[in-house]
Design a protein around this motif. Sequence first.
Motif, short mmCIF file in Angstrom:
data_model
loop_
_atom_site.label_atom_id
_atom_site.label_comp_id
_atom_site.label_asym_id
_atom_site.label_seq_id
_atom_site.Cartn_x
_atom_site.Cartn_y
_atom_site.Cartn_z
N SER A 179 0.84 -1.19 0.00
CA SER A 179 0.00 0.00 0.00
C SER A 179 0.87 1.24 0.00
O SER A 179 2.07 1.20 0.32
CB SER A 179 -0.93 0.01 1.22
OG SER A 179 -0.18 0.11 2.41
N SER A 180 0.24 2.37 -0.36
CA SER A 180 0.90 3.66 -0.33
C SER A 180 -0.16 4.71 -0.02
O SER A 180 -1.35 4.48 -0.21
CB SER A 180 1.59 3.96 -1.67
OG SER A 180 2.24 5.22 -1.63
N VAL A 181 0.31 5.85 0.47
CA VAL A 181 -0.58 6.97 0.77
C VAL A 181 -0.04 8.20 0.08
O VAL A 181 1.17 8.46 0.10
CB VAL A 181 -0.67 7.21 2.30
CG1 VAL A 181 -1.52 8.43 2.60
CG2 VAL A 181 -1.26 5.99 3.00
N THR A 182 -0.93 8.96 -0.55
CA THR A 182 -0.48 10.17 -1.24
C THR A 182 0.08 11.18 -0.25
O THR A 182 -0.42 11.33 0.86
CB THR A 182 -1.62 10.81 -2.04
OG1 THR A 182 -2.72 11.07 -1.17
CG2 THR A 182 -2.08 9.90 -3.16
N ASN A 183 1.12 11.89 -0.69
CA ASN A 183 1.75 12.87 0.19
C ASN A 183 0.98 14.19 0.16
O ASN A 183 -0.14 14.27 -0.36
CB ASN A 183 3.23 13.05 -0.17
CG ASN A 183 3.43 13.66 -1.56
OD1 ASN A 183 2.49 14.15 -2.19
ND2 ASN A 183 4.65 13.63 -2.05
N ALA A 184 1.58 15.22 0.70
CA ALA A 184 0.89 16.51 0.81
C ALA A 184 0.59 17.14 -0.54
O ALA A 184 -0.16 18.12 -0.61
CB ALA A 184 1.74 17.47 1.65
N TYR A 185 1.11 16.57 -1.60
CA TYR A 185 0.89 17.13 -2.94
C TYR A 185 0.19 16.14 -3.86
O TYR A 185 0.17 16.30 -5.09
CB TYR A 185 2.23 17.57 -3.54
CG TYR A 185 3.07 18.29 -2.53
CD1 TYR A 185 2.77 19.61 -2.18
CD2 TYR A 185 4.12 17.65 -1.86
CE1 TYR A 185 3.51 20.28 -1.21
CE2 TYR A 185 4.87 18.32 -0.90
CZ TYR A 185 4.55 19.62 -0.58
OH TYR A 185 5.27 20.28 0.39
N GLY A 186 -0.39 15.06 -3.26
CA GLY A 186 -1.17 14.09 -4.02
C GLY A 186 -0.37 13.02 -4.73
O GLY A 186 -0.93 12.21 -5.47
N PHE A 187 0.95 12.96 -4.51
CA PHE A 187 1.82 12.01 -5.21
C PHE A 187 1.92 10.69 -4.46
O PHE A 187 1.99 10.67 -3.23
CB PHE A 187 3.22 12.61 -5.37
CG PHE A 187 4.22 11.70 -6.04
CD1 PHE A 187 4.21 11.52 -7.41
CD2 PHE A 187 5.17 11.02 -5.27
CE1 PHE A 187 5.14 10.70 -8.02
CE2 PHE A 187 6.10 10.19 -5.86
CZ PHE A 187 6.08 10.02 -7.25
N TYR A 188 1.93 9.56 -5.20
CA TYR A 188 2.13 8.24 -4.59
C TYR A 188 3.12 7.45 -5.44
O TYR A 188 3.36 7.75 -6.62
CB TYR A 188 0.80 7.47 -4.49
CG TYR A 188 0.35 6.89 -5.81
CD1 TYR A 188 0.69 5.58 -6.18
CD2 TYR A 188 -0.42 7.64 -6.70
CE1 TYR A 188 0.29 5.06 -7.40
CE2 TYR A 188 -0.84 7.12 -7.91
CZ TYR A 188 -0.47 5.83 -8.27
OH TYR A 188 -0.85 5.31 -9.47
N SER A 189 3.70 6.42 -4.84
CA SER A 189 4.62 5.53 -5.55
C SER A 189 4.65 4.17 -4.86
O SER A 189 4.77 4.11 -3.63
CB SER A 189 6.04 6.14 -5.58
OG SER A 189 6.95 5.25 -6.19
N ILE A 190 4.50 3.09 -5.65
CA ILE A 190 4.59 1.72 -5.12
C ILE A 190 5.48 0.91 -6.06
O ILE A 190 5.31 0.95 -7.28
CB ILE A 190 3.21 1.03 -5.05
CG1 ILE A 190 2.21 1.87 -4.25
CG2 ILE A 190 3.33 -0.35 -4.42
CD1 ILE A 190 0.84 1.25 -4.17
N THR A 191 6.42 0.18 -5.48
CA THR A 191 7.30 -0.69 -6.25
C THR A 191 6.91 -2.15 -6.00
O THR A 191 6.82 -2.59 -4.85
CB THR A 191 8.77 -0.48 -5.86
OG1 THR A 191 9.12 0.89 -6.14
CG2 THR A 191 9.69 -1.39 -6.66
N LEU A 192 6.68 -2.90 -7.11
CA LEU A 192 6.16 -4.27 -7.04
C LEU A 192 6.86 -5.16 -8.06
O LEU A 192 7.37 -4.67 -9.07
CB LEU A 192 4.65 -4.28 -7.33
CG LEU A 192 3.74 -3.43 -6.45
CD1 LEU A 192 2.40 -3.23 -7.14
CD2 LEU A 192 3.55 -4.11 -5.12
N PRO A 193 6.84 -6.49 -7.83
CA PRO A 193 7.28 -7.40 -8.88
C PRO A 193 6.35 -7.31 -10.08
O PRO A 193 5.17 -6.99 -9.94
CB PRO A 193 7.20 -8.78 -8.20
CG PRO A 193 7.23 -8.50 -6.74
CD PRO A 193 6.54 -7.19 -6.57
N LYS A 194 6.86 -7.58 -11.27
CA LYS A 194 6.01 -7.58 -12.45
C LYS A 194 4.88 -8.58 -12.29
O LYS A 194 5.04 -9.64 -11.68
CB LYS A 194 6.82 -7.94 -13.70
CG LYS A 194 7.81 -6.87 -14.13
CD LYS A 194 8.53 -7.29 -15.41
CE LYS A 194 9.45 -6.18 -15.90
NZ LYS A 194 10.16 -6.55 -17.13
N GLY A 195 3.70 -8.22 -12.80
CA GLY A 195 2.57 -9.13 -12.68
C GLY A 195 1.25 -8.44 -12.88
O GLY A 195 1.18 -7.25 -13.24
#
Length: 790
Positions: A52-68
Motif C-alpha cells: 500500500s501507499s498513501v499520497t503525500n501533501a501534494y497528491g503524489f504516490y509511488s509503489i514498487t512491485l514485482p512484475k505481474g
Amino acid sequence: MRYKITSVLLLIILSFEAYSQEKVTLSGIVTMKSNTETIIGASIFIPGAKASSVTNAYGFYSITLPKGEYTIIVSCIGFETIEEHISLTANIRKNFSLAEKSKTLDEVVVKSSSSGNNIRKPEMSVNKLSIATIKKMPAVMGEVDVLKAILQLPGVSTAQEGATGFNVRGGSVDGNLVLLDEAVVYNTSHLFGFLSVFNADVIKDLKLYKGGIPANFGGRTSAVLDIYQKEGNNEEYHLSGGIGVVSSRLLAEGPIVKEKSSFVVAGRASYAHLFLKLADKPNSISFYDLNAKLNFKLNDNNRLFLSGYFGKDNMDFSNFFSNDYGNSFLNLRWNHIFSDKFFSNASVIYSKYDYGLKIKYVGIDWASDIRNYNFKYDFNHHLSDKLVLNYGINSIYYQFNPGSIKPLDATSPVNPDQIEKKYAWENALYLSAEQQLTDKISLTYGLRYSNFLRLGEQHVNNYANDQAVVFNPHMQIYEEGTPTGTTYYSKNQKIVDFGNLEPRLAVSFAINDNQSIKASYNRMSQYIHLISNTASVSPLDIWAPSDQFLKPEILDQVALGYFSNFRNGKYSLETEAFFKKIKNKADYIDGAELIARKAIEQVLLNGEGRAYGLEMMLKKNTGKLTGWLSYTLSKAEQRTPGRNAEEPGINNGKWYRANYDKTHNLSLTAAYQLTKKWSFGGMFTYQTGKAATYPIGKYQYQGITIANYGERNANSLPAYHHLDLSATYTPKPDSKKRWKGEWVFSIYNVYGRNNAAALMFEQNRETGLSEAKKISIFGIVPGVTYNFKF
C-alpha cells in the motif's frame, strides 16, 4: 568441465530468479474528479501483494512491485472507491480521479491514526480532520471553524474563554508550529479566539501532530498544525459563500487556462462594529481576511503554486485602549517529479505578523512585528515498497521589531522611540525513513540538525557576572540588573549561536488488522519565543529570539498508545499516555513589566517544565449518528530554582502549575443526519479552570491598600464548560441546478454559562470589604447564516 557446467547452470538459475523478481514502479497523482484538486492522504492498496501507499501533501504516490497482474484499490474518506485491474510489465505513471460521495450518511467522521491501514502505520499522536467532518460540527455564528474542531480532540485545550491560540499536551501557545500552505501563522485567532483565521471554505486538508513529530518539522516544542489550502477548479468556474449576522464570506475559483492552471480567491469580513456604532456603543471589534492561490501545471512533472493570505483584527475599547494585529504571507512553491520514485517540493516564503497597541490614557502608540524569509527544499524518495526516505533543508531569516513608540496625539507626553531591531538565522537539515520491517512491525526514524544564529546590528548589554536579573538578599526579591556597558555588533555579525541534534523515532506493532500498540520519542528545539505575561495591564504579543540570556527551549517527549477498530470499523478507540520535559523554560520575575521594554532579559529567568497525562478517544464512525468522546487527564508544571544556594528561585524553587494546566478536559462531539434536508450538530466541552494566583491578604502603605498574593498559580479559576448546538436545513438537496443553498442555525453557549476569563480583586467602595469579580466575555450567542454554491 564439471565445474564450468555447474557455474553456467547456477548463473542461468540466478538470472531467471532475478528476472522473475524484477520489480517495476507504479506512481502518479490522485485528484478529485469534480475539480482536479490533489487529494492528500488517499490510500492506494494492492491486496494481492499486501502492499500500500498513501499520497503525500501534494497528491503524489509511488509503489514498487514485482512484475505481474494486480488489482488496485484507490480510496479516500468522502470519495467513491476505485477498483481497477492493472498489468505491470514496466514502470507506469497512472493518475486517478476520485468522485465525491453523493451519499454521506455512512461517511467516516475522523480519519486518524487508528482507522484502516493506519493501524499498521507508526504514526501516532496525530489527528486528521477532513473539511467534510468539520462542516458537520456545530457552527459558531453560523460558520464552521477549524480551531473549534481541533479543540474537541484529546490533549488540546484553550487557556480560557477569550484567549487566542490553543494549548497541546500542557504546552504554551507559542510552542505550536502553525502552517498554512507551509507558511508560519503566528496568531491563529479572530475576535479574541471566537473564530480562527482559517476560512473553512478554502481549506483542503489539515493534520495536527501532538507527538511523534516527523523530522521535517522543527522550531517548536509543543505541536504542529499543518493546513493546506485548495488549489482551485481548473475545469469550471464556481462561487460559494455565506451571509451571516456579523460576518460574510465569498469564494471564487476557476480555470485560468482549462486543465492547465487555476485560481481560488476567498474573503471574509465582519460588520458587527457598524451595528455598535449605530447603537452609539463606545466599544468596537472587527476583522477581515483574504486567501488566494494560483496553480500552474507546466507539464506532467512540474507544477507551480503561488499562494497568499492577509488578515487583520481591530479592537477599540472606549477610552482605555485599542488594539490591531494581523498575519500575512506569500509562498511560491515548485513541485517536481524526478522519476517514478523521486519527488521534490521547493518553497520560497515570506511571512509577517504585526501587532499594534494604543494605550489612550497614557498616550502611547506602540507597534511591533516579526518577519521571516523562508526557503525549504524537501525530497520524497521511494527506495522500495518497504522503505521510503524523506530528507531536505530549511533556512529561515528573522527580523524582530520589539517595538516602535510614538505619541498618540499632540497632548501626549510620550517621546518617540524605536527599540533596537533584532535579527536571527535558523537553519536545519533532516533525514527520516519509513520502513516496514515485518508484516507486524513498522518504523519511522530520523534525525534533524538545527542551528540558530543571533546576528547584529544591535547593541547588547553587558552585566556583572553575566546576570541581567539580580537577587536582593535583603528584600528577598529579584530585581532588574544594571548594565555595566554595551557591546555593538555590526550588521550580520554573530552575537551567539546554538546547535542541536533532534532524533525522532516511532514504532508500530500490529496485533492484528484491527489492533496495534505504538510508541514514539522525539526531541524538538525552539529558538523564538512569545513574550507574554498574563499580569500585564493589556494584551501583549512580542516575539523574541534566543540569545545568551533567553536560552532555546529543548523538548523531550515519549508516548505509548493502544489503537483499536471494532465492529467492522463502526467504532474505534485511541488511548495514549505521554510524558514531556522542557529545558530552558522562560519564566518572569514577580512584577515584570513588558510594554516598551528595551532589555527583556532583565525580567527573565530560565527554568524547566514538564507535562504528563493520559488521553482517550472513542469514536462512532458510521451511521446517521457519528461523533466522538474525548477525555484527557493531565498535569503541566514548571519550576525555576535559584541559581545558587542563596537564591530561592521563583515560587521558592518549587514546581507550580503552568498557566495552561488543565487537569480534566472532556469533550463530546456529535453529528446527526435526520433527513436529506435536516442535519444537526452538538459539542459539549468541560475543562478544569486555568491556574491563577489569588491574594491571601492585604496591607496599608502610605494610605494605599496593597494586595499580598500567595504562591504562584496555587489557585484555579472556576471550571469552564459550555454547550453549542447547530441545525442545517437544505431546502432542495437533490436539485440539479447549479445554485445550491442551505441555512445554518446555531447557538453558542446554549445555557448561558458565564465562564470566567479572569477574576479581578478590588475593594467595595460602599462596604470597604475586599471582593472578587468574575470577568466573562461571551454569553449566549445565537447565529444564522445562509450558505450558497454556484
